[in-house]
Design a protein around this motif. Sequence first.
Motif, mmCIF file in Angstrom:
data_model
loop_
_atom_site.group_PDB
_atom_site.id
_atom_site.type_symbol
_atom_site.label_atom_id
_atom_site.label_comp_id
_atom_site.label_asym_id
_atom_site.label_seq_id
_atom_site.Cartn_x
_atom_site.Cartn_y
_atom_site.Cartn_z
ATOM 1 N N ASN A 29 0.800 -1.221 0.000
ATOM 2 C CA ASN A 29 0.000 0.000 0.000
ATOM 3 C C ASN A 29 0.833 1.271 0.000
ATOM 4 O O ASN A 29 0.460 2.249 -0.655
ATOM 5 N N LEU A 30 1.953 1.281 0.685
ATOM 6 C CA LEU A 30 2.801 2.471 0.649
ATOM 7 C C LEU A 30 3.432 2.635 -0.743
ATOM 8 O O LEU A 30 3.602 3.764 -1.218
ATOM 9 N N CYS A 31 3.731 1.522 -1.416
ATOM 10 C CA CYS A 31 4.230 1.614 -2.793
ATOM 11 C C CYS A 31 3.140 2.119 -3.739
ATOM 12 O O CYS A 31 3.418 2.913 -4.646
ATOM 13 N N LYS A 32 1.908 1.688 -3.522
ATOM 14 C CA LYS A 32 0.798 2.193 -4.340
ATOM 15 C C LYS A 32 0.610 3.691 -4.109
ATOM 16 O O LYS A 32 0.366 4.439 -5.057
ATOM 17 N N ALA A 33 0.734 4.120 -2.863
ATOM 18 C CA ALA A 33 0.612 5.558 -2.557
ATOM 19 C C ALA A 33 1.711 6.341 -3.273
ATOM 20 O O ALA A 33 1.453 7.419 -3.826
ATOM 21 N N GLN A 34 2.924 5.800 -3.273
ATOM 22 C CA GLN A 34 4.023 6.468 -3.986
ATOM 23 C C GLN A 34 3.705 6.582 -5.481
ATOM 24 O O GLN A 34 3.963 7.625 -6.091
ATOM 25 N N ALA A 35 3.151 5.525 -6.051
ATOM 26 C CA ALA A 35 2.814 5.545 -7.479
ATOM 27 C C ALA A 35 1.773 6.626 -7.776
ATOM 28 O O ALA A 35 1.878 7.327 -8.792
ATOM 29 N N VAL A 36 0.800 6.775 -6.893
ATOM 30 C CA VAL A 36 -0.220 7.809 -7.095
ATOM 31 C C VAL A 36 0.409 9.192 -6.991
ATOM 32 O O VAL A 36 0.108 10.084 -7.786
ATOM 33 N N ILE A 37 1.301 9.367 -6.031
ATOM 34 C CA ILE A 37 1.966 10.672 -5.886
ATOM 35 C C ILE A 37 2.837 10.958 -7.108
ATOM 36 O O ILE A 37 2.924 12.112 -7.557
ATOM 37 N N HIS A 38 3.445 9.936 -7.681
ATOM 38 C CA HIS A 38 4.176 10.134 -8.943
ATOM 39 C C HIS A 38 3.224 10.607 -10.037
ATOM 40 O O HIS A 38 3.585 11.466 -10.853
ATOM 41 N N GLU A 39 2.002 10.077 -10.069
ATOM 42 C CA GLU A 39 0.999 10.526 -11.042
ATOM 43 C C GLU A 39 0.613 11.984 -10.795
ATOM 44 O O GLU A 39 0.418 12.756 -11.736
ATOM 45 N N LEU A 40 0.492 12.357 -9.526
ATOM 46 C CA LEU A 40 0.196 13.756 -9.197
ATOM 47 C C LEU A 40 1.320 14.664 -9.700
ATOM 48 O O LEU A 40 1.067 15.750 -10.231
ATOM 49 N N THR A 41 2.542 14.209 -9.541
ATOM 50 C CA THR A 41 3.693 14.980 -10.025
ATOM 51 C C THR A 41 3.649 15.105 -11.544
ATOM 52 O O THR A 41 3.868 16.195 -12.092
ATOM 53 N N ALA A 42 3.340 14.018 -12.216
ATOM 54 C CA ALA A 42 3.286 14.023 -13.681
ATOM 55 C C ALA A 42 2.176 14.930 -14.203
ATOM 56 O O ALA A 42 2.271 15.447 -15.325
ATOM 57 N N ALA A 43 1.142 15.141 -13.389
ATOM 58 C CA ALA A 43 0.009 15.972 -13.815
ATOM 59 C C ALA A 43 0.264 17.464 -13.628
ATOM 60 O O ALA A 43 -0.544 18.282 -14.070
ATOM 61 N N LEU A 44 1.370 17.830 -13.004
ATOM 62 C CA LEU A 44 1.646 19.241 -12.754
ATOM 63 C C LEU A 44 1.891 20.002 -14.049
ATOM 64 O O LEU A 44 2.525 19.498 -14.971
ATOM 65 N N ASN A 45 1.395 21.220 -14.076
ATOM 66 C CA ASN A 45 1.612 22.120 -15.209
ATOM 67 C C ASN A 45 2.629 23.167 -14.754
ATOM 68 O O ASN A 45 2.294 24.073 -13.990
ATOM 69 N N GLN A 52 8.083 19.728 -5.180
ATOM 70 C CA GLN A 52 8.974 19.522 -4.040
ATOM 71 C C GLN A 52 8.224 18.872 -2.868
ATOM 72 O O GLN A 52 8.772 17.997 -2.187
ATOM 73 N N VAL A 53 6.980 19.268 -2.659
ATOM 74 C CA VAL A 53 6.170 18.661 -1.598
ATOM 75 C C VAL A 53 5.926 17.189 -1.915
ATOM 76 O O VAL A 53 6.067 16.323 -1.045
ATOM 77 N N TYR A 54 5.577 16.904 -3.162
ATOM 78 C CA TYR A 54 5.341 15.510 -3.562
ATOM 79 C C TYR A 54 6.615 14.671 -3.407
ATOM 80 O O TYR A 54 6.561 13.524 -2.954
ATOM 81 N N GLU A 55 7.746 15.252 -3.788
ATOM 82 C CA GLU A 55 9.029 14.548 -3.648
ATOM 83 C C GLU A 55 9.299 14.232 -2.174
ATOM 84 O O GLU A 55 9.743 13.128 -1.830
ATOM 85 N N TYR A 56 9.019 15.185 -1.308
ATOM 86 C CA TYR A 56 9.197 14.969 0.133
ATOM 87 C C TYR A 56 8.266 13.864 0.630
ATOM 88 O O TYR A 56 8.671 12.999 1.416
ATOM 89 N N MET A 57 7.017 13.871 0.160
ATOM 90 C CA MET A 57 6.072 12.836 0.582
ATOM 91 C C MET A 57 6.559 11.448 0.171
ATOM 92 O O MET A 57 6.482 10.504 0.969
ATOM 93 N N ILE A 58 7.057 11.334 -1.055
ATOM 94 C CA ILE A 58 7.569 10.040 -1.512
ATOM 95 C C ILE A 58 8.730 9.596 -0.625
ATOM 96 O O ILE A 58 8.804 8.433 -0.205
ATOM 97 N N HIS A 59 9.622 10.523 -0.318
ATOM 98 C CA HIS A 59 10.752 10.216 0.566
ATOM 99 C C HIS A 59 10.245 9.719 1.928
ATOM 100 O O HIS A 59 10.766 8.735 2.470
ATOM 101 N N GLN A 60 9.256 10.390 2.468
ATOM 102 C CA GLN A 60 8.714 9.996 3.776
ATOM 103 C C GLN A 60 8.029 8.628 3.717
ATOM 104 O O GLN A 60 8.125 7.841 4.664
ATOM 105 N N LEU A 61 7.352 8.334 2.624
ATOM 106 C CA LEU A 61 6.710 7.015 2.487
ATOM 107 C C LEU A 61 7.755 5.906 2.372
ATOM 108 O O LEU A 61 7.581 4.819 2.946
ATOM 109 N N ILE A 62 8.833 6.181 1.662
ATOM 110 C CA ILE A 62 9.926 5.202 1.584
ATOM 111 C C ILE A 62 10.506 4.976 2.964
ATOM 112 O O ILE A 62 10.755 3.839 3.384
ATOM 113 N N ASN A 63 10.700 6.065 3.699
ATOM 114 C CA ASN A 63 11.221 6.009 5.058
ATOM 115 C C ASN A 63 10.303 5.170 5.953
ATOM 116 O O ASN A 63 10.766 4.307 6.699
ATOM 117 N N ALA A 64 8.998 5.451 5.886
ATOM 118 C CA ALA A 64 8.027 4.709 6.702
ATOM 119 C C ALA A 64 8.051 3.230 6.350
ATOM 120 O O ALA A 64 7.989 2.366 7.232
#
Length: 128
Positions: free
Chosen positions: A52-68, A79-91
């Motif tokens: 589930n944490l890997c799935k959350a990371q994948a969704v956050i990557h999609e949010l990043t890809a959707a940025l204009n 930068q916020v999304y990158e931090y979130m991914i880092h924190q999910l990896i950490n968790a």
Amino acid sequence: MITSPHQRYQQTQLHTAPPSQLLLMLYDGAIRFVRMGISGIEEGNFEKTNTNLCKAQAVIHELTAALNFDYPIAKNLSQVYEYMIHQLINANMKKNKKPAEEVLSYLLDLREAWDTASKSLNANVDNV
């Protein structure tokens, strides 16, 4: 292959939703996966946590890809999304729910902000 009526409904909803609704759907998915990852940590079910944490990371990557990046806020969100991914990896690596809970709070706040912005935009369009 889509077989159930529920899956067909979800597929139709995905293909017909406006961009603002798709964004909220991504946030909903990330929130759900982070919550399930936290639940896995609490239960000591590390497979559930990892999945589930890997799935959350994948969704956050999609949010990043959707940025204009034509808009200055996109760099900050990236930068916020990158931090979130880092924190999910950490968790996930440390099986510590605190970083995941921090990410969950950010996702909830951002989802609320986008929902409010979307409603405001729709209200303005309706008044034109």
